[in-house]
Design a protein around this motif. Structure first.
Motif, PDB file in Angstrom:
ATOM      1  N   GLU A   3       0.825  -1.208   0.110  1.00 27.97           N
ATOM      2  CA  GLU A   3      -0.008   0.004   0.069  1.00 27.97           C
ATOM      3  C   GLU A   3       0.898   1.280   0.056  1.00 27.97           C
ATOM      4  O   GLU A   3       0.190   2.569  -0.105  1.00 27.97           O
ATOM      5  N   ASN A   4       2.169   1.260   0.021  1.00 32.44           N
ATOM      6  CA  ASN A   4       3.175   2.185   0.050  1.00 32.44           C
ATOM      7  C   ASN A   4       3.664   2.433  -1.178  1.00 32.44           C
ATOM      8  O   ASN A   4       4.776   3.159  -1.265  1.00 32.44           O
ATOM      9  N   LEU A   5       3.450   1.767  -2.050  1.00 30.96           N
ATOM     10  CA  LEU A   5       4.133   1.642  -3.603  1.00 30.96           C
ATOM     11  C   LEU A   5       2.981   2.010  -4.641  1.00 30.96           C
ATOM     12  O   LEU A   5       2.087   1.581  -4.655  1.00 30.96           O
ATOM     13  N   THR A   6       3.518   2.978  -5.441  1.00 32.36           N
ATOM     14  CA  THR A   6       2.643   3.499  -6.764  1.00 32.36           C
ATOM     15  C   THR A   6       3.450   2.959  -7.913  1.00 32.36           C
ATOM     16  O   THR A   6       4.547   3.653  -8.018  1.00 32.36           O
ATOM     17  N   SER A   7       2.729   2.538  -8.880  1.00 34.71           N
ATOM     18  CA  SER A   7       3.429   2.550 -10.361  1.00 34.71           C
ATOM     19  C   SER A   7       2.839   3.623 -11.037  1.00 34.71           C
ATOM     20  O   SER A   7       1.640   4.224 -11.199  1.00 34.71           O
ATOM     21  N   LEU A   8       3.546   4.528 -11.963  1.00 38.30           N
ATOM     22  CA  LEU A   8       3.502   5.347 -12.814  1.00 38.30           C
ATOM     23  C   LEU A   8       3.636   4.915 -14.305  1.00 38.30           C
ATOM     24  O   LEU A   8       4.863   4.537 -14.658  1.00 38.30           O
ATOM     25  N   ILE A   9       2.836   5.155 -15.006  1.00 38.33           N
ATOM     26  CA  ILE A   9       2.636   4.549 -16.134  1.00 38.33           C
ATOM     27  C   ILE A   9       2.126   5.559 -17.158  1.00 38.33           C
ATOM     28  O   ILE A   9       0.981   5.897 -17.139  1.00 38.33           O
ATOM     29  N   PRO A  10       3.293   6.207 -18.076  1.00 38.54           N
ATOM     30  CA  PRO A  10       2.588   6.875 -19.396  1.00 38.54           C
ATOM     31  C   PRO A  10       1.782   6.071 -20.502  1.00 38.54           C
ATOM     32  O   PRO A  10       2.053   5.130 -20.908  1.00 38.54           O
ATOM     33  N   LYS A  33      -4.538  -7.157  -7.500  1.00 40.34           N
ATOM     34  CA  LYS A  33      -4.305  -8.288  -6.760  1.00 40.34           C
ATOM     35  C   LYS A  33      -3.319  -8.196  -5.738  1.00 40.34           C
ATOM     36  O   LYS A  33      -3.199  -8.724  -4.613  1.00 40.34           O
ATOM     37  N   SER A  34      -1.975  -7.498  -6.138  1.00 43.94           N
ATOM     38  CA  SER A  34      -1.062  -7.006  -5.128  1.00 43.94           C
ATOM     39  C   SER A  34      -1.237  -5.982  -4.192  1.00 43.94           C
ATOM     40  O   SER A  34      -0.360  -5.633  -3.485  1.00 43.94           O
ATOM     41  N   ASN A  35      -2.301  -5.219  -4.267  1.00 41.84           N
ATOM     42  CA  ASN A  35      -2.846  -4.055  -3.471  1.00 41.84           C
ATOM     43  C   ASN A  35      -1.467  -2.978  -3.659  1.00 41.84           C
ATOM     44  O   ASN A  35      -1.310  -2.095  -3.106  1.00 41.84           O
ATOM     45  N   VAL A  36      -1.261  -2.808  -5.004  1.00 41.56           N
ATOM     46  CA  VAL A  36      -0.270  -1.700  -5.389  1.00 41.56           C
ATOM     47  C   VAL A  36      -1.197  -0.680  -6.420  1.00 41.56           C
ATOM     48  O   VAL A  36      -1.838  -1.205  -7.019  1.00 41.56           O
ATOM     49  N   LYS A  37      -0.880   0.645  -5.954  1.00 44.96           N
ATOM     50  CA  LYS A  37      -1.498   1.658  -6.487  1.00 44.96           C
ATOM     51  C   LYS A  37      -1.052   1.808  -7.732  1.00 44.96           C
ATOM     52  O   LYS A  37       0.153   1.421  -8.242  1.00 44.96           O
ATOM     53  N   VAL A  38      -1.753   2.283  -9.007  1.00 47.10           N
ATOM     54  CA  VAL A  38      -1.489   2.568 -10.438  1.00 47.10           C
ATOM     55  C   VAL A  38      -1.901   3.781 -10.641  1.00 47.10           C
ATOM     56  O   VAL A  38      -3.253   4.318 -10.467  1.00 47.10           O
ATOM     57  N   ILE A  39      -1.089   4.736 -11.271  1.00 38.98           N
ATOM     58  CA  ILE A  39      -1.391   5.890 -11.797  1.00 38.98           C
ATOM     59  C   ILE A  39      -1.044   6.051 -13.225  1.00 38.98           C
ATOM     60  O   ILE A  39       0.219   6.055 -13.669  1.00 38.98           O
ATOM     61  N   PHE A  40      -2.074   6.005 -14.229  1.00 40.00           N
ATOM     62  CA  PHE A  40      -1.764   6.382 -15.709  1.00 40.00           C
ATOM     63  C   PHE A  40      -1.680   7.777 -15.909  1.00 40.00           C
ATOM     64  O   PHE A  40      -2.740   8.391 -15.565  1.00 40.00           O
ATOM     65  N   GLY A  41      -0.710   8.275 -16.451  1.00 37.19           N
ATOM     66  CA  GLY A  41      -0.745   9.486 -17.212  1.00 37.19           C
ATOM     67  C   GLY A  41      -1.061   9.458 -18.594  1.00 37.19           C
ATOM     68  O   GLY A  41      -0.313   9.152 -19.377  1.00 37.19           O
ATOM     69  N   HIS A  42      -2.304   9.728 -18.864  1.00 40.11           N
ATOM     70  CA  HIS A  42      -2.851   9.474 -20.154  1.00 40.11           C
ATOM     71  C   HIS A  42      -3.176  10.559 -21.065  1.00 40.11           C
ATOM     72  O   HIS A  42      -3.559  11.688 -20.582  1.00 40.11           O
ATOM     73  N   ASN A  43      -2.534  10.896 -22.231  1.00 42.73           N
ATOM     74  CA  ASN A  43      -2.722  11.923 -23.063  1.00 42.73           C
ATOM     75  C   ASN A  43      -4.093  11.519 -24.051  1.00 42.73           C
ATOM     76  O   ASN A  43      -3.928  10.733 -24.882  1.00 42.73           O
ATOM     77  N   ASN A  44      -5.061  12.118 -23.517  1.00 39.85           N
ATOM     78  CA  ASN A  44      -6.356  11.812 -24.088  1.00 39.85           C
ATOM     79  C   ASN A  44      -6.587  12.577 -25.448  1.00 39.85           C
ATOM     80  O   ASN A  44      -6.723  13.943 -25.434  1.00 39.85           O
ATOM     81  N   ARG A  45      -6.447  11.927 -26.402  1.00 34.86           N
ATOM     82  CA  ARG A  45      -6.626  12.724 -27.865  1.00 34.86           C
ATOM     83  C   ARG A  45      -8.271  12.469 -28.232  1.00 34.86           C
ATOM     84  O   ARG A  45      -8.326  12.997 -29.221  1.00 34.86           O
ATOM     85  N   ASN A  46      -9.025  11.913 -27.134  1.00 41.41           N
ATOM     86  CA  ASN A  46     -10.428  11.948 -27.472  1.00 41.41           C
ATOM     87  C   ASN A  46     -10.809  11.102 -28.642  1.00 41.41           C
ATOM     88  O   ASN A  46     -11.673  11.300 -29.566  1.00 41.41           O
ATOM     89  N   THR A  47     -10.059  10.048 -29.078  1.00 44.47           N
ATOM     90  CA  THR A  47     -10.468   9.124 -30.013  1.00 44.47           C
ATOM     91  C   THR A  47     -11.290   8.064 -29.530  1.00 44.47           C
ATOM     92  O   THR A  47     -11.307   7.775 -28.348  1.00 44.47           O
TER      93      THR A  47
END
Length: 332
Positions: A3-10, A33-47
């Motif tokens: 719970e103290n770990l976050t994944s950063l993904i573009p 499943k592993s109780n790890v946070k994920v943050i997606f940095g998403h470039n939304n081109r609205n497609t």
């Protein structure tokens, strides 16, 4: 710990959208499943593909979506990583690309070592898989089995070993202190080397020798020179402990504008780091020498890692496709 770990993904779906969405779902599911946070940095081109991505990951309770609206032809992963970091509320982060197999057990192990102060950060080597190797990993879900194949000199599963790679487990405070990634890098390449150098410099753990900006790459991670060698010094323990990550296969078009930016990015990288390169020609240990020294220090046999010494081009005798098998069989 998880719970103290976050994944950063573009995420930018301008290229190979379907493949990226499938891999993002895999990461989100395994992280949950592993109780790890994920943050997606998403470039939304609205497609249509962007809408499909948002729908695919919205039901995962551990996922946060940070969105930009950059319609540029260029893909800027630095901006997307920095965007994602703005929502981090954990002490530790792991920097991933969407193509990385989500081995959260390994990432949490590295995070624990940082908390225990046995390492300030971890830069993890990354094995790039062929389509055959990717299918093997997905079907067998056997990380250790795939590693055994690598250390037994099997060729058809692997393209090459990236060491260093851009997969980093680190403190959130360090990311903030070095001001994250430099958004001046557009497209593919060198934004990760620039980031890693600044991270290592924060701990006074880099030696900018006279050949520092030399741009050469080798199949063997232990023959690296210049900045790759200096960053590779931080991967020696990971190599010895076989802390290897896996990059899942995807087709690559070198003519794509994304990859064509690599040369310009190298010019920017050189400009940013040339000012404090030493002109002193004093001898510094090679990565190979340092690897053997640490093996002896740890009382492990460096011959166990013979594959790391292999510098044979990865394409010469691979048999992962019918075309390659025919070419090998008839020697043409």
């Amino acid at each position: 710990m998880a719970e103290n770990l976050t994944s950063l993904i573009p995420i930018d779906l301008k290229r190979r959208a379907k493949d990226i969405i499938n891999k993002a779902e895999l990461i989100a599911s395994d992280a949950e499943k592993s109780n790890v946070k994920v943050i997606f940095g998403h470039n939304n081109r609205n497609t249509r593909q962007d809408k499909a991505f948002i729908k695919a990951i919205k039901n995962h309770s551990n996922v946060t979506l940070c969105q930009a609206n950059n319609k540029s032809e260029l893909i800027n992963v630095s901006q997307l990583r920095n965007l994602a970091f703005q929502q981090v509320d954990t002490e530790l982060i792991v920097l991933l690309d969407v193509d990385i197999f989500p081995d959260f057990a390994l990432f949490m192990r590295c995070a624990n070592e940082i908390l225990n102060k046995s390492a300030p950060f971890h830069i993890l080597p990354c094995l790039y898989l062929t389509k055959y190797g990717t299918d093997y990993l997905r079907k067998k879900t056997s990380i250790e089995g795939l590693k055994e194949k690598y250390f037994s000199f099997s060729r058809k599963e692997f393209l090459h070993l990236a060491c260093p790679s851009s997969i980093v487990v680190m403190k959130s405070s360090d990311y903030r202190e070095i001001k994250g990634f430099n958004p001046a890098f557009n497209g593919h390449g060198y934004e990760d080397f620039d980031f890693l150098l600044r991270l290592a410099e924060r701990y006074n753990r880099i030696n900018k020798s006279a050949d520092f900006l030399l741009e050469t790459s080798h199949r063997s991670p232990l023959l690296s020179t210049g900045f790759r060698k200096e960053l590779g010094m931080h991967c020696i323990n990971a190599l010895i402990e076989k802390k290897l990550t896996f990059h899942l296969y995807h087709a690559k078009d070198n003519e794509d504008n994304y990859y064509q930016r690599r040369k310009l990015n190298y010019q920017l990288f050189s400009k940013l780091h040339q000012h404090d390169v030493s002109v002193d020609e004093h001898y510094s240990s090679s990565l190979l020498e340092e690897f053997i020294r640490v093996c002896k220090e740890k009382k492990v046999n460096y011959r166990t890692y013979s594959i790391y010494f292999d510098n044979k081009p990865g394409h010469t005798d691979r048999t992962d496709t019918l075309k390659r098998r025919v070419k090998l069989l008839f020697n043409f």
